[in-house]
Design a protein around this motif. Structure first.
Motif, PDB file in Angstrom:
ATOM      1  N   PHE A 126       1.141   0.671 -10.187  1.00 46.22           N
ATOM      2  CA  PHE A 126       1.609   1.328  -9.419  1.00 46.22           C
ATOM      3  C   PHE A 126       2.846   2.294  -8.810  1.00 46.22           C
ATOM      4  CE2 PHE A 126      -2.702  -0.530  -9.609  1.00 46.22           C
ATOM      5  CZ  PHE A 126      -3.095   0.744 -10.394  1.00 46.22           C
ATOM      6  N   PRO A 127       3.937   2.170  -9.518  1.00 46.02           N
ATOM      7  CA  PRO A 127       5.218   2.041  -8.625  1.00 46.02           C
ATOM      8  C   PRO A 127       5.128   2.991  -7.778  1.00 46.02           C
ATOM      9  CG  PRO A 127       5.552   2.487 -10.837  1.00 46.02           C
ATOM     10  CD  PRO A 127       3.715   1.943 -10.315  1.00 46.02           C
ATOM     11  N   LYS A 128       4.760   4.644  -8.333  1.00 49.74           N
ATOM     12  CA  LYS A 128       4.850   5.442  -6.726  1.00 49.74           C
ATOM     13  C   LYS A 128       4.015   5.038  -5.203  1.00 49.74           C
ATOM     14  CE  LYS A 128       5.842   8.192 -10.132  1.00 49.74           C
ATOM     15  NZ  LYS A 128       5.709   9.839 -11.136  1.00 49.74           N
ATOM     16  N   ALA A 129       3.557   4.161  -5.950  1.00 53.11           N
ATOM     17  CA  ALA A 129       2.191   3.651  -4.478  1.00 53.11           C
ATOM     18  C   ALA A 129       3.074   3.156  -3.351  1.00 53.11           C
ATOM     19  CB  ALA A 129       1.114   3.202  -5.174  1.00 53.11           C
ATOM     20  N   ARG A 130       2.851   2.821  -2.356  1.00 52.36           N
ATOM     21  CA  ARG A 130       3.360   1.827  -1.259  1.00 52.36           C
ATOM     22  C   ARG A 130       2.404   0.986  -1.217  1.00 52.36           C
ATOM     23  NH1 ARG A 130       3.714   3.649   5.460  1.00 52.36           N
ATOM     24  NH2 ARG A 130       2.140   4.753   5.332  1.00 52.36           N
ATOM     25  N   VAL A 131       3.015  -0.079  -1.439  1.00 54.34           N
ATOM     26  CA  VAL A 131       2.028  -1.325  -1.770  1.00 54.34           C
ATOM     27  C   VAL A 131       2.370  -2.399  -0.629  1.00 54.34           C
ATOM     28  CG1 VAL A 131       1.431  -3.300  -3.147  1.00 54.34           C
ATOM     29  CG2 VAL A 131       1.559  -1.590  -3.992  1.00 54.34           C
ATOM     30  N   LEU A 132       1.878  -2.742   0.244  1.00 55.50           N
ATOM     31  CA  LEU A 132       1.794  -3.529   1.832  1.00 55.50           C
ATOM     32  C   LEU A 132       1.125  -4.607   1.522  1.00 55.50           C
ATOM     33  CD1 LEU A 132       2.197  -0.862   4.280  1.00 55.50           C
ATOM     34  CD2 LEU A 132       3.898  -1.840   3.187  1.00 55.50           C
ATOM     35  N   GLN A 133       2.009  -6.288   1.833  1.00 57.70           N
ATOM     36  CA  GLN A 133       1.053  -7.185   2.156  1.00 57.70           C
ATOM     37  C   GLN A 133       0.928  -7.524   3.542  1.00 57.70           C
ATOM     38  OE1 GLN A 133       2.963 -10.960   0.558  1.00 57.70           O
ATOM     39  NE2 GLN A 133       1.264 -11.510   1.196  1.00 57.70           N
TER      40      GLN A 133
END
Length: 247
Positions: free
Chosen positions: A116-123
């Protein structure tokens, strides 16, 4: 041209290369095997954090997202894992760029960013949502939670809910699934935060069978004040109640 037909005999055309809603939920066959192995390894290493030996099924993913519309974005997903609910949100028409995926497990982050490259992914730990400053104001239209709420302490569940509702717009809801026989958020926590829970539905076509609950405001969240934030979690007390329960 490809034709899709349902059980009533009604057919509609779709362009070549365009996926149906059901097809959009399915990962490639090799990805499905990889997802299972990822979950199994993660469960073995930390069973309380993962709380499942396999990703959620498509039936549960549809149930979790059936009330969410494309215009509800931005949307927060907690504990996306391998992205089963994420794919279901995309199949509902939600824009990938409207998704903020909050994942604690380091092993899942690379896969989420790749898929999901367009999503904001936060750890980050979902218990620290209130520290995240993810959005200005309350623009979020829904929170979809794949977190193992039943294995968490009441204090952490409280912190997660308060953090989520900090960002949710009026009328928006927090969707949570459970393998248990009732809402996984205890009634005292719901009452303390001025929230209510409604049973959305259940599915036997999941391993194990699961149910989905919709949690929403029962009274303005401004009427709940934070007492202290010990460590990474928050504890709260409600102001004197002036509202009648409507559930």
């Amino acid at each position: 041209m490809v034709w899709n037909c349902n059980g009533d005999g009604k057919c509609r055309a779709r362009g070549a290369g365009q996926l149906s809603a059901d097809e959009a939920l399915l990962p490639p066959p090799d990805a499905a095997v990889s997802d299972f192995l990822y979950f199994l390894r993660s469960w073995i290493s930390n069973p309380l954090r993962v709380a499942a030996i396999a990703p959620s099924g498509d039936s549960l993913a549809k149930l979790m997202t059936q009330e969410i519309a494309p215009m509800d974005g931005p949307i927060i997903e907690l504990g996306p894992g391998t992205g089963v609910f994420t794919r279901a949100l995309l199949a509902r028409g939600v824009s990938e760029s409207d998704l903020t995926l909050i994942e604690c497990g380091t092993e899942f982050i690379p896969g989420l960013k790749r898929r999901f490259p367009k999503a904001r992914v936060l750890q980050m730990d979902a218990g620290r949502l209130h520290h995240g400053h993810l959005f200005e104001g309350q623009p979020v239209g829904a929170v979809v939670s794949g977190l193992p709420i039943l294995s968490m302490s009441p204090r952490k569940v409280t912190a997660i809910l308060l953090g989520a509702f900090t960002y949710l717009r009026p009328g928006a809801a927090f969707y949570q699934f459970t393998y248990g026989p009732r809402c996984p958020v205890p009634r005292p926590i719901l009452d303390r935060l001025g929230l209510k829970a409604a049973h959305v539905g259940g599915t036997m076509r999941n391993l194990p069978p699961a149910a989905v609950y919709k949690i929403s405001r029962r009274r303005p969240l401004d009427n709940v004040r934070s007492v202290r934030i010990p460590g990474n979690e928050a504890s709260f007390e409600a102001l004197p109640a002036r509202w009648d329960s409507d559930d």
